[in-house]
Design an enzyme around this catalytic site. Sequence first.
Site, PDB file in Angstrom:
ATOM      1  N   GLY A 108       0.829  -1.201   0.000  1.00  0.00           N
ATOM      2  CA  GLY A 108       0.000   0.000   0.000  1.00  0.00           C
ATOM      3  C   GLY A 108       0.860   1.245   0.000  1.00  0.00           C
ATOM      4  O   GLY A 108       2.024   1.230  -0.411  1.00  0.00           O
TER       5      GLY A 108
ATOM      6  N   ALA B 121       2.977   4.669   1.249  1.00  0.00           N
ATOM      7  CA  ALA B 121       4.054   4.899   2.223  1.00  0.00           C
ATOM      8  C   ALA B 121       3.519   5.416   3.563  1.00  0.00           C
ATOM      9  O   ALA B 121       3.950   4.932   4.619  1.00  0.00           O
ATOM     10  CB  ALA B 121       5.104   5.838   1.640  1.00  0.00           C
TER      11      ALA B 121
ATOM     12  N   ALA C  35       0.746   4.810   5.138  1.00  0.00           N
ATOM     13  CA  ALA C  35       0.179   3.692   5.915  1.00  0.00           C
ATOM     14  C   ALA C  35       1.292   2.719   6.326  1.00  0.00           C
ATOM     15  O   ALA C  35       1.318   2.238   7.461  1.00  0.00           O
ATOM     16  CB  ALA C  35      -0.891   2.974   5.098  1.00  0.00           C
TER      17      ALA C  35
ATOM     18  N   GLU D 114       5.552  -3.203   1.211  1.00  0.00           N
ATOM     19  CA  GLU D 114       5.727  -2.890  -0.214  1.00  0.00           C
ATOM     20  C   GLU D 114       4.972  -1.587  -0.442  1.00  0.00           C
ATOM     21  O   GLU D 114       3.741  -1.560  -0.343  1.00  0.00           O
ATOM     22  CB  GLU D 114       5.145  -3.996  -1.107  1.00  0.00           C
ATOM     23  CG  GLU D 114       5.497  -5.424  -0.705  1.00  0.00           C
ATOM     24  CD  GLU D 114       6.981  -5.700  -0.637  1.00  0.00           C
ATOM     25  OE1 GLU D 114       7.756  -5.023  -1.339  1.00  0.00           O
ATOM     26  OE2 GLU D 114       7.386  -6.575   0.144  1.00  0.00           O
TER      27      GLU D 114
ATOM     28  N   CYS E  84       2.253   1.115  -8.603  1.00  0.00           N
ATOM     29  CA  CYS E  84       3.324   1.624  -7.739  1.00  0.00           C
ATOM     30  C   CYS E  84       4.569   1.929  -8.555  1.00  0.00           C
ATOM     31  O   CYS E  84       5.358   2.797  -8.199  1.00  0.00           O
ATOM     32  CB  CYS E  84       3.635   0.613  -6.649  1.00  0.00           C
ATOM     33  SG  CYS E  84       4.044  -1.006  -7.286  1.00  0.00           S
TER      34      CYS E  84
HETATM   35  P1  NAD Z   1      -3.345   2.235   1.355  1.00  0.00           P
HETATM   36  O1  NAD Z   1      -2.050   2.404   2.040  1.00  0.00           O
HETATM   37  O2  NAD Z   1      -4.336   3.321   1.497  1.00  0.00           O
HETATM   38  O3  NAD Z   1      -4.078   0.907   1.880  1.00  0.00           O
HETATM   39  C1  NAD Z   1      -3.492  -0.375   1.756  1.00  0.00           C
HETATM   40  C2  NAD Z   1      -4.140  -1.288   2.796  1.00  0.00           C
HETATM   41  O4  NAD Z   1      -3.739  -0.911   4.102  1.00  0.00           O
HETATM   42  C3  NAD Z   1      -5.648  -1.238   2.785  1.00  0.00           C
HETATM   43  O5  NAD Z   1      -6.125  -2.537   3.029  1.00  0.00           O
HETATM   44  C4  NAD Z   1      -5.976  -0.298   3.934  1.00  0.00           C
HETATM   45  O6  NAD Z   1      -7.241  -0.509   4.507  1.00  0.00           O
HETATM   46  C5  NAD Z   1      -4.878  -0.608   4.914  1.00  0.00           C
HETATM   47  N1  NAD Z   1      -4.477   0.496   5.778  1.00  0.00           N
HETATM   48  C6  NAD Z   1      -4.448   1.810   5.480  1.00  0.00           C
HETATM   49  N2  NAD Z   1      -3.933   2.506   6.514  1.00  0.00           N
HETATM   50  C7  NAD Z   1      -3.615   1.599   7.477  1.00  0.00           C
HETATM   51  C8  NAD Z   1      -3.034   1.686   8.784  1.00  0.00           C
HETATM   52  N3  NAD Z   1      -2.656   2.851   9.297  1.00  0.00           N
HETATM   53  N4  NAD Z   1      -2.850   0.546   9.470  1.00  0.00           N
HETATM   54  C9  NAD Z   1      -3.197  -0.645   8.958  1.00  0.00           C
HETATM   55  N5  NAD Z   1      -3.759  -0.791   7.732  1.00  0.00           N
HETATM   56  C10 NAD Z   1      -3.963   0.319   7.006  1.00  0.00           C
HETATM   57  O7  NAD Z   1      -3.010   1.926  -0.166  1.00  0.00           O
HETATM   58  P2  NAD Z   1      -4.005   1.930  -1.417  1.00  0.00           P
HETATM   59  O8  NAD Z   1      -4.458   3.327  -1.623  1.00  0.00           O
HETATM   60  O9  NAD Z   1      -5.009   0.855  -1.274  1.00  0.00           O
HETATM   61  O10 NAD Z   1      -3.035   1.477  -2.609  1.00  0.00           O
HETATM   62  C11 NAD Z   1      -2.284   2.368  -3.369  1.00  0.00           C
HETATM   63  C12 NAD Z   1      -0.885   2.480  -2.811  1.00  0.00           C
HETATM   64  O11 NAD Z   1      -0.274   1.200  -2.784  1.00  0.00           O
HETATM   65  C13 NAD Z   1       0.035   3.343  -3.661  1.00  0.00           C
HETATM   66  O12 NAD Z   1       0.817   4.132  -2.814  1.00  0.00           O
HETATM   67  C14 NAD Z   1       0.886   2.327  -4.400  1.00  0.00           C
HETATM   68  O13 NAD Z   1       2.126   2.823  -4.815  1.00  0.00           O
HETATM   69  C15 NAD Z   1       1.022   1.268  -3.372  1.00  0.00           C
HETATM   70  N6  NAD Z   1       1.357  -0.027  -3.984  1.00  0.00           N
HETATM   71  C16 NAD Z   1       2.583  -0.566  -3.736  1.00  0.00           C
HETATM   72  C17 NAD Z   1       2.945  -1.756  -4.378  1.00  0.00           C
HETATM   73  C18 NAD Z   1       4.279  -2.414  -4.149  1.00  0.00           C
HETATM   74  O14 NAD Z   1       4.374  -3.612  -4.344  1.00  0.00           O
HETATM   75  N7  NAD Z   1       5.319  -1.692  -3.768  1.00  0.00           N
HETATM   76  C19 NAD Z   1       2.057  -2.371  -5.240  1.00  0.00           C
HETATM   77  C20 NAD Z   1       0.811  -1.784  -5.434  1.00  0.00           C
HETATM   78  C21 NAD Z   1       0.464  -0.619  -4.807  1.00  0.00           C
HETATM   79  C1  SIN Z   2       2.149  -2.611  -9.025  1.00  0.00           C
HETATM   80  O1  SIN Z   2       2.384  -3.569  -8.280  1.00  0.00           O
HETATM   81  O2  SIN Z   2       1.441  -1.614  -8.659  1.00  0.00           O
HETATM   82  C2  SIN Z   2       2.713  -2.617 -10.373  1.00  0.00           C
HETATM   83  C3  SIN Z   2       3.632  -3.720 -10.637  1.00  0.00           C
HETATM   84  C4  SIN Z   2       4.217  -3.449 -11.967  1.00  0.00           C
HETATM   85  O3  SIN Z   2       3.490  -3.155 -12.899  1.00  0.00           O
HETATM   86  O4  SIN Z   2       5.448  -3.444 -12.066  1.00  0.00           O
END
Ligand code: NAD
Ligand code: SIN
Length: 482
Positions: free
Chosen positions: A206, A208, A210, A229, A263
């Site tokens: 999710g 950064a 969070a 991640e 991401c």
């Molecule tokens: P988010 O951080 O808002 O939420 C992710 C999950 O964490 C959700 O299930 C949410 O309910 C939970 N959550 C949120 N705040 C929390 C807290 N304080 N404690 C515990 N759980 C909490 O992310 P999103 O908006 O759903 O997804 C988009 C983000 O995810 C983008 O920043 C994207 O770059 C990132 N992402 C990273 C990767 C990777 O592999 N590096 C892949 C996909 C997406």
């Molecule tokens: C993602 O996990 O958000 C993207 C993975 C990728 O396309 O490299």
Amino acid sequence: MSDMMISTEPATGNQIWRGKVGNVDRAMERALSAKTGWARESTARRMELVRRFANEVLKHADPFAELIARETGKPLWEARTEVEAVKNKVEISITAFAERTGQKKLDSALQGSAGLRHKPHGVMAVLGPYNFPAHLPNGHIVPALIAGNVVVFKPSEKTPAVGEFLTKLFHEAGIPEDVVQCVHGGADIGKALVAHPSIDGLLFTGSAPAGIAINKKLAGDPSKIVALEMGGNNPIVMLETPKIEDAAVTIIQSAFTTAGQRCTAARRLIVPDNFYDQIVPAVKTLAERLLVDEPFADPQPFMGTVIDNQAADLLVESREALLERGGEDILAMTRPNTDLPFLTPGIIDVTAISDRPDVELFGPLLQVIRVADFDAAIAEANNTRYGLSASLIGGDPKDFERFWAEIRAGIVNWNKPTNGASSAAPFGGIGLSGNHRPAAFYAADYCAYPVASTETDQPRASIGIGLKDTSQPVRKSKDAHK
Ligand code: NAD
Ligand code: SIN
């Protein structure tokens, strides 16, 4: 507070799912009751069951892809590729388990044997994002199950229907319901999972902010494994190339696939002055041609909606803020219907902004930065607290050698998009992008801990030095005090 949740289709606003917020304590009791039995199953049996899961995914591929498309707003063709990735994860994870965390004999001293084996941690909580609501949590769940962990999975509150569908496929494959559970809820339920004393590990994908909150919460308890991640502010650096059209396509794919909600999406295009007029107009021309439409439209669109109106509002505001601070539209990102979260691709030159915000704008908005030369381009690319992915487009092998050596990121590509990472490689970043526990092929590493053993079938031991000789009469001497 209501204990009901609803999920709506971003492209239409229609309700797609309704369900109850989960009970974390109850889920933990069930997980604990299943933990020992699952860990004691043979690895072969666990692998057989996850292979059956892959078959279930294949059997339900069409409804699965349709649900992903409806609940996320991404095009159907793209949702199909997500389902394919979910299925493929199984064989990749089996290979990774054997390669990274399997068993091996070690050279043993004299008698007996010595070996390295791995054990599961126990109860793993998996928190998923909405952009790949099946593929990314699955990337934690499958390796965790193979290693012998039980899983409590909380899908994103924006994509509960997909989370539930994915979980049911595990059950249909014969994996017991207490071994992999789906618990619905928002960040509060995520926090309750993080804080629960019974979890042995927390696998998070999710944003950064969070991830950092979770890291802080668990920092005082080193017994729990934490894999984070997170996002990126990913750069593409452009150098000279005769293949301008291909370069433009690669940039477009990097910035606008999944409506920029990856991401690994390119957020910043960094261009030395002398190539600016070749590449930027070509990217603009192509971006203008991208079809933005609902997931099932015919012809199929390049991209659909962003996840919801709130995300669309935030992106619109972020663009306006950049314009107010001196950014200049190359291609204006527009919102054709203010009731729905469709956005057209936007490109904005932010060179004139001196203190550019180092934030992840999670949508179809590419920022262009003009620099003097390659040195300045590398410095600019590294001018971020994140470090997920980076690409160099153009240049020659020496340029890429330098780029690879100097860029700080977990994925560094040449003439390839910043996104579309392979599940057969480790996937993770540095800085604010992760905590050095990469996922994908290396997910096996955080799903089990190593145990080194030396073994013989009987105790056989002797002390050769420093024992009293009991065969001789005891000496009576004032010096013999031992
Ligand atoms: P988010 O951080 O808002 O939420 C992710 C999950 O964490 C959700 O299930 C949410 O309910 C939970 N959550 C949120 N705040 C929390 C807290 N304080 N404690 C515990 N759980 C909490 O992310 P999103 O908006 O759903 O997804 C988009 C983000 O995810 C983008 O920043 C994207 O770059 C990132 N992402 C990273 C990767 C990777 O592999 N590096 C892949 C996909 C997406
Ligand atoms: C993602 O996990 O958000 C993207 C993975 C990728 O396309 O490299």
